[in-house]
Design a protein around this motif. Structure first.
Motif, mmCIF file in Angstrom:
data_model
loop_
_atom_site.group_PDB
_atom_site.id
_atom_site.type_symbol
_atom_site.label_atom_id
_atom_site.label_comp_id
_atom_site.label_asym_id
_atom_site.label_seq_id
_atom_site.Cartn_x
_atom_site.Cartn_y
_atom_site.Cartn_z
ATOM 1 N N VAL A 1 0.579 -1.270 -0.101
ATOM 2 C CA VAL A 1 -0.033 0.191 -0.482
ATOM 3 C C VAL A 1 1.422 1.259 0.001
ATOM 4 C CG1 VAL A 1 -1.708 1.113 1.338
ATOM 5 C CG2 VAL A 1 -2.182 -1.711 0.931
ATOM 6 N N ILE A 2 0.492 2.247 -1.012
ATOM 7 C CA ILE A 2 1.872 3.313 -1.371
ATOM 8 C C ILE A 2 0.344 4.337 -1.048
ATOM 9 C CG2 ILE A 2 3.132 2.260 -3.035
ATOM 10 C CD1 ILE A 2 1.700 4.371 -4.571
ATOM 11 N N ALA A 3 -0.690 4.931 -0.307
ATOM 12 C CA ALA A 3 -1.231 5.824 0.065
ATOM 13 C C ALA A 3 -2.500 5.187 0.294
ATOM 14 C CB ALA A 3 -1.981 6.941 -1.510
ATOM 15 N N ALA A 4 -3.190 5.781 1.349
ATOM 16 C CA ALA A 4 -4.179 5.419 1.528
ATOM 17 C C ALA A 4 -5.288 6.966 2.110
ATOM 18 C CB ALA A 4 -4.270 4.047 3.141
ATOM 19 N N GLU A 5 -7.060 6.714 1.760
ATOM 20 C CA GLU A 5 -7.324 7.382 2.032
ATOM 21 C C GLU A 5 -9.068 7.215 2.823
ATOM 22 O OE1 GLU A 5 -7.249 11.623 -0.373
ATOM 23 O OE2 GLU A 5 -8.959 12.379 0.680
ATOM 24 N N VAL A 6 -9.499 7.975 3.678
ATOM 25 C CA VAL A 6 -10.897 7.463 4.087
ATOM 26 C C VAL A 6 -11.697 9.136 3.573
ATOM 27 C CG1 VAL A 6 -12.354 7.523 5.816
ATOM 28 C CG2 VAL A 6 -10.108 6.336 6.473
ATOM 29 N N ASN A 7 -12.875 8.657 2.632
ATOM 30 C CA ASN A 7 -13.871 9.642 2.895
ATOM 31 C C ASN A 7 -15.216 9.531 3.147
ATOM 32 O OD1 ASN A 7 -11.787 11.453 1.702
ATOM 33 N ND2 ASN A 7 -12.044 9.913 -0.113
ATOM 34 N N LEU A 8 -15.917 10.201 2.789
ATOM 35 C CA LEU A 8 -17.377 9.794 3.004
ATOM 36 C C LEU A 8 -18.016 8.866 1.737
ATOM 37 C CD1 LEU A 8 -18.829 13.425 2.921
ATOM 38 C CD2 LEU A 8 -19.335 11.749 4.795
ATOM 39 N N ALA A 9 -18.596 7.726 1.861
ATOM 40 C CA ALA A 9 -19.387 6.546 1.299
ATOM 41 C C ALA A 9 -19.364 7.143 -0.063
ATOM 42 C CB ALA A 9 -20.344 6.228 2.084
ATOM 43 N N SER A 10 -20.482 8.581 -0.719
ATOM 44 C CA SER A 10 -20.476 8.662 -1.805
ATOM 45 C C SER A 10 -19.261 9.280 -2.850
ATOM 46 C CB SER A 10 -21.814 10.149 -1.141
ATOM 47 O OG SER A 10 -20.104 11.251 -1.625
ATOM 48 N N VAL A 11 -17.829 9.482 -1.836
ATOM 49 C CA VAL A 11 -16.761 9.782 -3.126
ATOM 50 C C VAL A 11 -16.497 8.969 -3.571
ATOM 51 C CG1 VAL A 11 -14.308 10.344 -2.546
ATOM 52 C CG2 VAL A 11 -15.928 11.408 -1.193
ATOM 53 N N GLY A 12 -16.555 8.949 -5.151
ATOM 54 C CA GLY A 12 -16.086 7.612 -6.437
ATOM 55 C C GLY A 12 -13.833 7.307 -6.014
ATOM 56 N N ASP A 13 -14.180 6.443 -6.734
ATOM 57 C CA ASP A 13 -12.609 6.037 -7.191
ATOM 58 C C ASP A 13 -11.958 7.565 -8.088
ATOM 59 O OD1 ASP A 13 -12.073 4.562 -5.888
ATOM 60 O OD2 ASP A 13 -13.080 2.541 -7.340
ATOM 61 N N THR A 14 -13.255 8.315 -9.021
ATOM 62 C CA THR A 14 -12.217 8.623 -10.052
ATOM 63 C C THR A 14 -12.060 10.512 -9.460
ATOM 64 O OG1 THR A 14 -14.705 8.943 -10.827
ATOM 65 C CG2 THR A 14 -13.556 7.837 -11.919
ATOM 66 N N GLU A 15 -13.035 10.154 -8.268
ATOM 67 C CA GLU A 15 -12.694 11.248 -7.571
ATOM 68 C C GLU A 15 -11.336 11.506 -6.508
ATOM 69 O OE1 GLU A 15 -15.839 13.715 -6.028
ATOM 70 O OE2 GLU A 15 -16.782 11.213 -6.309
ATOM 71 N N VAL A 16 -11.084 10.176 -5.830
ATOM 72 C CA VAL A 16 -9.722 10.041 -5.019
ATOM 73 C C VAL A 16 -8.319 9.853 -6.270
ATOM 74 C CG1 VAL A 16 -8.394 8.803 -3.441
ATOM 75 C CG2 VAL A 16 -11.105 9.057 -3.840
ATOM 76 N N LEU A 17 -8.459 10.073 -7.022
ATOM 77 C CA LEU A 17 -7.266 9.332 -8.199
ATOM 78 C C LEU A 17 -6.138 10.314 -8.635
ATOM 79 C CD1 LEU A 17 -6.087 7.714 -10.824
ATOM 80 C CD2 LEU A 17 -7.783 8.430 -12.573
ATOM 81 N N PRO A 18 -7.154 12.059 -8.639
ATOM 82 C CA PRO A 18 -6.113 12.703 -8.699
ATOM 83 C C PRO A 18 -5.352 13.192 -7.273
ATOM 84 C CG PRO A 18 -8.235 13.760 -9.658
ATOM 85 C CD PRO A 18 -8.486 11.864 -9.165
ATOM 86 N N ILE A 19 -5.992 13.040 -6.142
ATOM 87 C CA ILE A 19 -5.111 13.287 -4.864
ATOM 88 C C ILE A 19 -3.813 11.905 -5.174
ATOM 89 C CG2 ILE A 19 -5.467 12.812 -2.333
ATOM 90 C CD1 ILE A 19 -8.624 13.581 -3.057
ATOM 91 N N PHE A 20 -4.227 10.528 -5.254
ATOM 92 C CA PHE A 20 -3.220 9.862 -5.284
ATOM 93 C C PHE A 20 -2.388 10.325 -6.485
ATOM 94 C CE2 PHE A 20 -6.078 6.038 -3.321
ATOM 95 C CZ PHE A 20 -5.925 6.747 -1.916
ATOM 96 N N LEU A 21 -2.142 10.823 -7.418
ATOM 97 C CA LEU A 21 -1.469 10.945 -8.214
ATOM 98 C C LEU A 21 -0.788 12.542 -7.729
ATOM 99 C CD1 LEU A 21 -3.870 11.270 -11.495
ATOM 100 C CD2 LEU A 21 -1.783 9.044 -11.094
ATOM 101 N N ASN A 22 -1.233 13.512 -7.022
ATOM 102 C CA ASN A 22 -0.386 14.321 -7.219
ATOM 103 C C ASN A 22 0.201 13.401 -5.438
ATOM 104 O OD1 ASN A 22 -2.078 16.389 -7.954
ATOM 105 N ND2 ASN A 22 -3.300 16.263 -6.905
ATOM 106 N N LEU A 23 0.029 12.179 -5.126
ATOM 107 C CA LEU A 23 1.189 12.311 -3.857
ATOM 108 C C LEU A 23 2.030 11.086 -4.505
ATOM 109 C CD1 LEU A 23 -1.666 10.870 -1.317
ATOM 110 C CD2 LEU A 23 -0.267 12.746 -1.121
ATOM 111 N N LEU A 24 2.220 10.998 -5.576
ATOM 112 C CA LEU A 24 3.057 10.177 -5.619
ATOM 113 C C LEU A 24 4.243 10.323 -7.029
ATOM 114 C CD1 LEU A 24 0.764 6.772 -6.729
ATOM 115 C CD2 LEU A 24 2.503 7.726 -4.867
#
Length: 86
Positions: free
Chosen positions: A63-86
């Protein structure tokens, strides 16, 4: 409630370039301090659901990154956050 305001972000120290990673998401049921009322009196309390998003490097299977969000947040919304971290 505290679980509505807490943001959890997890990132391992950089271990070099990441070429391929997979995003996995799972739902979590968060129990609050009033769950005992449901068991004792049978009253319905609203369940608190959160979604755990994990970015896994498929070359080292870690696991290189993890994030906890509301249940309504989808993978497509988290992808830019993960790309900024890497």
């Amino acid at each position: 409630m505290r679980s509505k305001t807490v943001k959890v972000k997890y990132r391992l120290p950089n271990q070099g370039a990441v070429f391929h990673f997979v995003i996995y998401a799972t739902d979590l049921n968060v129990y609050d301090k009033y769950q005992w009322k449901t068991r004792k009196y049978g009253k319905e309390t609203g369940c608190i659901w959160r979604k755990l998003h994990l970015a896994v490097d498929i070359s080292i299977y870690k696991v290189i990154a993890a994030e906890v969000n509301l249940a309504s947040v989808g993978d497509t919304e988290v992808l830019p956050i993960f790309l900024n971290l890497l």
